[in-house]
Enzyme design. Structure first.
Site, PDB file in Angstrom:
ATOM      1  N   ALA A 252       0.652  -1.233  -0.126  1.00 31.35           N
ATOM      2  CA  ALA A 252      -0.036  -0.047  -0.241  1.00 31.35           C
ATOM      3  C   ALA A 252       0.959   1.124   0.035  1.00 31.35           C
ATOM      4  CB  ALA A 252      -0.939   0.306   1.269  1.00 31.35           C
TER       5      ALA A 252
ATOM      6  N   ARG B 168      -2.820   9.281 -10.289  1.00 27.13           N
ATOM      7  CA  ARG B 168      -3.888   9.407 -11.192  1.00 27.13           C
ATOM      8  C   ARG B 168      -5.338   9.832 -10.501  1.00 27.13           C
ATOM      9  NH1 ARG B 168      -4.632   4.912 -15.206  1.00 27.13           N
ATOM     10  NH2 ARG B 168      -3.363   3.909 -13.819  1.00 27.13           N
TER      11      ARG B 168
ATOM     12  N   GLY C  45      -3.206  -3.112  -1.557  1.00 25.33           N
ATOM     13  CA  GLY C  45      -4.031  -2.103  -0.873  1.00 25.33           C
ATOM     14  C   GLY C  45      -5.169  -1.438  -1.769  1.00 25.33           C
ATOM     15  N   ASP C  46      -5.015  -1.281  -3.107  1.00 30.35           N
ATOM     16  CA  ASP C  46      -5.774  -0.728  -4.103  1.00 30.35           C
ATOM     17  C   ASP C  46      -6.584  -1.668  -4.926  1.00 30.35           C
ATOM     18  OD1 ASP C  46      -3.699  -1.698  -5.675  1.00 30.35           O
ATOM     19  OD2 ASP C  46      -3.115   0.144  -6.405  1.00 30.35           O
TER      20      ASP C  46
ATOM     21  N   ASN D  95     -49.993  15.288  22.122  1.00 29.15           N
ATOM     22  CA  ASN D  95     -49.956  15.906  20.738  1.00 29.15           C
ATOM     23  C   ASN D  95     -49.211  17.165  20.870  1.00 29.15           C
ATOM     24  OD1 ASN D  95     -50.799  16.783  18.361  1.00 29.15           O
ATOM     25  ND2 ASN D  95     -52.868  15.999  18.421  1.00 29.15           N
TER      26      ASN D  95
ATOM     27  N   ARG E 237     -50.920  34.818  26.165  1.00 29.18           N
ATOM     28  CA  ARG E 237     -51.272  35.185  24.661  1.00 29.18           C
ATOM     29  C   ARG E 237     -51.862  36.663  25.168  1.00 29.18           C
ATOM     30  NH1 ARG E 237     -56.029  31.729  22.253  1.00 29.18           N
ATOM     31  NH2 ARG E 237     -54.430  30.286  22.225  1.00 29.18           N
TER      32      ARG E 237
HETATM   33  C1  UD1 Z   1       1.840  -5.049 -10.831  1.00 28.31           C
HETATM   34  C2  UD1 Z   1       2.457  -6.509 -11.137  1.00 28.31           C
HETATM   35  C3  UD1 Z   1       1.782  -6.900 -12.452  1.00 28.31           C
HETATM   36  C4  UD1 Z   1       0.381  -7.241 -12.452  1.00 28.31           C
HETATM   37  C5  UD1 Z   1      -0.198  -5.725 -11.766  1.00 28.31           C
HETATM   38  C6  UD1 Z   1      -1.675  -6.095 -11.422  1.00 28.31           C
HETATM   39  C7  UD1 Z   1       4.873  -6.272 -10.486  1.00 28.31           C
HETATM   40  C8  UD1 Z   1       6.264  -5.999 -10.768  1.00 28.31           C
HETATM   41  N1  UD1 Z   1       4.132  -6.284 -11.257  1.00 28.31           N
HETATM   42  O1  UD1 Z   1       1.896  -4.180 -11.546  1.00 28.31           O
HETATM   43  O2  UD1 Z   1       2.604  -8.213 -12.998  1.00 28.31           O
HETATM   44  O3  UD1 Z   1      -0.159  -7.548 -13.690  1.00 28.31           O
HETATM   45  O4  UD1 Z   1       0.570  -5.364 -10.440  1.00 28.31           O
HETATM   46  O5  UD1 Z   1      -2.093  -4.822 -11.173  1.00 28.31           O
HETATM   47  O6  UD1 Z   1       4.520  -6.560  -9.532  1.00 28.31           O
HETATM   48  N2  UD1 Z   1       3.697  -0.965  -4.508  1.00 28.31           N
HETATM   49  C9  UD1 Z   1       4.221  -0.717  -3.300  1.00 28.31           C
HETATM   50  N3  UD1 Z   1       5.698  -0.258  -3.310  1.00 28.31           N
HETATM   51  C10 UD1 Z   1       6.312  -0.345  -4.493  1.00 28.31           C
HETATM   52  C11 UD1 Z   1       5.406  -0.563  -5.820  1.00 28.31           C
HETATM   53  C12 UD1 Z   1       4.346  -0.805  -5.387  1.00 28.31           C
HETATM   54  O7  UD1 Z   1       3.763  -0.727  -2.048  1.00 28.31           O
HETATM   55  O8  UD1 Z   1       7.553  -0.018  -4.481  1.00 28.31           O
HETATM   56  C13 UD1 Z   1       2.044  -1.267  -4.369  1.00 28.31           C
HETATM   57  C14 UD1 Z   1       1.173  -0.319  -4.974  1.00 28.31           C
HETATM   58  O9  UD1 Z   1       0.688   0.743  -4.025  1.00 28.31           O
HETATM   59  C15 UD1 Z   1       0.138  -1.287  -5.565  1.00 28.31           C
HETATM   60  C16 UD1 Z   1       0.963  -2.659  -5.622  1.00 28.31           C
HETATM   61  O10 UD1 Z   1       2.092  -2.391  -4.779  1.00 28.31           O
HETATM   62  O11 UD1 Z   1      -0.989  -1.497  -4.559  1.00 28.31           O
HETATM   63  C17 UD1 Z   1       1.132  -2.595  -7.196  1.00 28.31           C
HETATM   64  O12 UD1 Z   1       1.995  -1.722  -7.683  1.00 28.31           O
HETATM   65  P1  UD1 Z   1       1.909  -1.066  -9.239  1.00 28.31           P
HETATM   66  O13 UD1 Z   1       2.801  -0.160  -9.254  1.00 28.31           O
HETATM   67  O14 UD1 Z   1       0.595  -0.759  -9.532  1.00 28.31           O
HETATM   68  O15 UD1 Z   1       2.139  -2.308  -9.978  1.00 28.31           O
HETATM   69  P2  UD1 Z   1       1.964  -2.564 -11.566  1.00 28.31           P
HETATM   70  O16 UD1 Z   1       2.982  -1.959 -12.345  1.00 28.31           O
HETATM   71  O17 UD1 Z   1       0.664  -2.160 -11.877  1.00 28.31           O
END
Ligand code: UD1
Ligand code: MG
Length: 471
Positions: A21, A27, A114-115, A388, A451
């Protein structure tokens, strides 16, 4: 044996959860960290933690980063969470590596995002069973458009070989439609071992968690894949548009569950449950209602259109007409509320109380069969039964510094447009004449009124406008 212990008991080693997380959520264009954005009234991360808890894990470790301490602070009351700050964010592999020291090396670990808030308990239970403390299990799905995701690369026999990220994939690999959801389950010790070997020589210069798959496969480790029970369970939130899409999915599921229990929803697409809604039999809910916190509707309750109910209970057979706002209130059986009524915290209505249009009730109890049908404010009052309260009645409960109580005993009749200047008591069976400003207690069984005496001026003439002369 408690039901939620079944999973842990059949597991050979303790289940632990790591939630990633730390990401920013650029975005979302918001000051609020992404995992704190609300979905159905609760932070995204709270949904993930609910799903995680369904496995009764020995530990939940959360890797946070963006948003600093705001994220752990938002969960300060939640027991049993371990927080690790990842700074800087060097990738998903780095994130899991930060959390490993918090885990029992003899156990297994489930990695969640977390997302990705809609992940379901049944899916996680299947992942945990497939792992059974020894195997590497990936949660994967087939997508018509796999763009952006890591692809699951298999050999001719269907064995998983590795995961390739979209940005690093060849044209042939990009054509693979089975994608990595990111959620996986593995033995802690092996995962730690594999994570020591990953590098960051890739298109994003990050430590990819996904690289452990290729390393495990090369060691001859069997890698299983599991699909989620519903395809939307693995959808992630990166923008307000996706947040709204997930909100609709979740609300649709909640509406479906209510209807399956027998609740009549006039339009299942127009109800929002942002907490827990508990319904008895033959409950009917019209369009546009919002339920927040814990709301209980007993048998036969009908809620009209466009009502908002928060942390309240409604007794059997009560009827709530459209456009009511009800918060921290208890409504007794067979009450009639609204339309356009406002029940504020501490409103307690016994059975068959009628509260009509533009009536506000706060921190007051109203005993059985009493009525306040039009345009009134009842605050800090104790109202007896069969009372009432006439139109336009106001309890003057606030002197600018303190609140005072009004007591209206059983069978009293409060004439319209009366002000009750608290503290004041209206005795049992008393009648207050319309327009009274009551500043002293009204004795029981008597008529009290204040009154000015009515006068008539017979030869009084209403002023007239002088007609403009045309000559
Ligand atoms: C990741 C996966 C990908 C998968 C996709 C699914 C990797 C390298 N790739 O890619 O194979 O298809 O998710 O959505 O794992 N996060 C951290 N710390 C960091 C980086 C990320 O906590 O240093 C957390 C982010 O907050 C998020 C999750 O890890 O919740 C995934 O990170 P994100 O950057 O979205 O990975 P993707 O590039 O989407
Ligand atoms: Mg992502």
């Amino acid at each position: 044996m408690p039901v939620d212990n079944v999973v842990t008991l059949v597991m050979p080693s303790p289940m632990q959860v790591v939630v990633l997380a730390a990401g920013q959520g650029k975005r979302m264009h918001s000051r609020l960290p992404k995992v704190l954005q609300p979905l159905a009234g609760a932070p995204l991360l709270a949904h993930v933690l609910d799903a995680a808890r369904s496995l009764s894990p020995a530990r939940i470790a959360i890797v946070h980063g963006h948003g600093g301490e705001r994220v752990p602070q938002a969960f300060a009351d939640a027991p049993g969470l371990a927080w690790v700050r990842q700074e800087p964010q060097l990738g998903t592999g780095d994130a899991v590596r930060q959390a490993l020291p918090l885990l029992d090396g003899a156990g297994m670990v489930l990695v969640l995002y977390g997302d990705v808030p809609l992940i379901g308990a049944a899916t996680l239970a299947r992942l945990a069973r497939a792992c059974s403390g020894a195997r590497l299990v990936l949660l994967t799905v087939e997508l018509a458009d796999p763009t952006g995701y890591g692809r699951i690369v298999r050999d001719g026999a269907g064995r998983v070989l590795r995961i390739v990220e979209d940005k690093d994939a060849s044209a042939a690999e990009r054509a693979i439609r089975e994608i990595n959801t990111g959620i996986l389950c593995a033995p802690v010790a092996s995962l730690g071992n594999w994570l020591e070997r990953i590098g960051c020589d890739n298109a994003q210069g990050e430590y990819y968690l996904t690289d452990v798959v290729g390393i495990a496969a090369a060691q001859g480790v069997a890698i299983d894949t599991v699909h989620p029970a519903a395809p939307w369970e693995t959808l992630g939130v990166n923008s307000k548009t996706q947040l709204a899409q997930l909100e609709r999915i979740l609300q649709g599921e909640r509406a479906r569950a209510l209807m399956e229990q027998g609740v009549t929803l006039i339009d299942p697409a127009r109800i929002d449950v942002r907490g827990e809604l508990v319904c008895g039999r033959d409950v009917e809910i019209d369009a546009g209602c919002i339920f927040e916190g814990r709301v209980e509707l007993a048998d036969g309750v009908r809620v009209g259109a466009n009502c908002v109910l928060r942390n309240s209970t409604v007794g059997e057979g009560a009827r709530i007409q459209p456009f009511c706002h009800i918060e921290d209130a208890v409504i007794g059986p067979s009450c009639q509320i609204g339309p356009y009524a406002r029940l504020r915290p501490g409103a307690r209505l016994a059975e068959e109380v009628h509260v009509g249009n533009f009536v506000e009730i706060k921190n007051s109890s109203i005993a059985a069969h009493s009525k306040a049908n039009h345009l009134s404010y009842v605050g800090d009052a104790t109202v007896g039964s069969n009372v009432n309260i006439g139109a336009g009645t106001i309890t003057c409960n606030y002197d600018g510094a303190r609140k005072h109580r009004t007591v209206i005993e059983d069978d009293a009749f409060i004439g319209s447009d009366t002000q009750l200047v608290a503290p004041v008591t209206v005795g049992r069976g008393a009648t207050l004449g319309a327009g009274t400003t009551l500043i002293e207690d009204a004795p029981p069984d008597a008529l009290t009124l204040s009154r000015a005496r009515q006068v008539t001026i017979p030869r009084w003439r209403r002023p007239t406008k002088a007609k403009a002369s045309g000559k």
